[in-house]
Design an enzyme around this catalytic site. Structure first.
Site, PDB file in Angstrom:
ATOM      1  CG  LEU A   1      47.404  41.521  36.650  1.00  0.00           C
ATOM      2  CD1 LEU A   1      47.126  40.249  35.818  1.00  0.00           C
ATOM      3  CD2 LEU A   1      46.849  42.587  36.098  1.00  0.00           C
ATOM      4  CG  ASP A   2      43.204  47.050  39.619  1.00  0.00           C
ATOM      5  OD1 ASP A   2      43.728  47.483  40.799  1.00  0.00           O
ATOM      6  OD2 ASP A   2      43.761  48.371  38.720  1.00  0.00           O
ATOM      7  N   PRO A   3      41.736  43.170  40.737  1.00  0.00           N
ATOM      8  CG  PRO A   3      40.062  42.832  42.722  1.00  0.00           C
ATOM      9  CD  PRO A   3      41.470  44.374  41.939  1.00  0.00           C
TER      10      PRO A   3
END
Length: 301
Positions: free
Chosen positions: A41-43
């Site tokens: 998951l992206d930040p």
């Protein structure tokens, strides 16, 4: 501390940290056990992040690759270099009036098998280097090649004049940021992904996940964690073969013939379970009566 070292934790990741940072925080509390995750998951994104501890890391080839489900918000009128809210603005465009009919047409356009160009800021590698690293150091990075993905469900709702709320179920490898960009273009403007929450990853659901802070607190205190998923239960849907201790010893010594004439039907892959209910191995049928062992699990390690 007596903590279980071989299990899957379903973490509800908060915004602002990377998936790798979640792994680091868990690993610091369960070392020397190995720790990994499924589906980065992206930040800026939140939601379901399965964390595998100990022997559970061996499960990845058997449970990764299922459909993903996301809910999010597409902001219209502004494009960023990363295609999400953390990026630098690169373009603005007017947002036309969007009717329910127009939105339904666009939803249908992006449902089913489609092609999309992944973001330049992605983990896709070129000459062994992730593209996001090349982009961050200022290199002129050509966009990745198109890839085929499948959007099995896409619901679009115009929340305000410049924002589209969406729910999508998609195949592995789909980039929600690219989907947001392309929906913006189809609506006659530009766009970026402002919010993203993963609600399902294969058979795992956000409903069963715990906030990261609660997980870390439980690990620190040694409190009971009833939400842990054991290895046997993680492989939902695979047939099971229960073997006695003699067959188990043969399997652990590398003798797949211990499974001969016991191969369950219904799936090439199956679980081999000890007589006390623990996962011994994942095996693959090579005929109706023979099989080979794909992975052995050492739960006493």
């Amino acid at each position: 501390m007596g903590l279980p070292m071989n299990a899957i934790l379903l973490v509800d990741k908060p915004a602002g940290i990377s998936s790798a940072e979640v792994v680091r925080r868990v690993k610091s509390r369960v070392k020397p056990a190995r720790v990994g995750h499924l589906g980065t998951l992206d930040p800026f994104a939140t939601g379901l992040l399965p964390i595998m501890i100990g022997e559970a890391t061996k499960l990845a080839p058997f449970i990764d690759g299922g459909d993903k489900e996301y809910a999010g918000l597409i902001r219209l009128g502004i494009e960023t270099d990363t295609l999400d809210r953390d990026g630098a603005e690169v373009r603005r465009a007017d947002v036309p009036a969007i009717s329910a009919e127009n939105l339904a047409q666009v939803g249908a356009q992006f449902t089913g098998a489609i092609e999309q160009v992944p973001p330049v800021y992605s983990a896709i590698k070129r000459a062994g280097v992730p593209l996001y690293r090349l982009a961050r150091r200022g290199d002129d990075v050509a966009p990745p090649e198109k890839r085929s993905v499948e959007i099995k469900r896409l619901d679009l709702i115009c929340e305000v004049v410049d924002a589209i709320r969406f729910v999508a179920t998609c195949s592995p490898g789909t980039y929600a940021r690219s989907l947001a960009r392309d929906i913006g273009i189809a609506l006659g403007t530009v766009a970026h992904l402002e919010q993203l929450c993963r609600t399902r990853n294969g058979t795992f659901s956000i409903a069963d996940a715990m906030p990261l802070a609660d997980v870390l607190e439980a690990l620190d205190s040694g409190a009971a964690m009833p939400w842990l998923i054991n290895l046997r239960d993680a492989l939902v849907g695979l047939p099971e073969l229960v073997v006695d201790i003699a067959a188990e010893k043969r399997l652990r010594n590398g003798d797949s013939r211990a499974l001969d004439s016991q191969v369950p039907q219904g799936s090439p892959l199956f679980k081999v379970i000890s007589d006390n209910g623990e996962l011994i191995a994942v095996a693959r049928a090579t005929s109706r009566v023979t099989a080979i062992v794909e992975r052995i699990f050492n739960l006493d390690a």
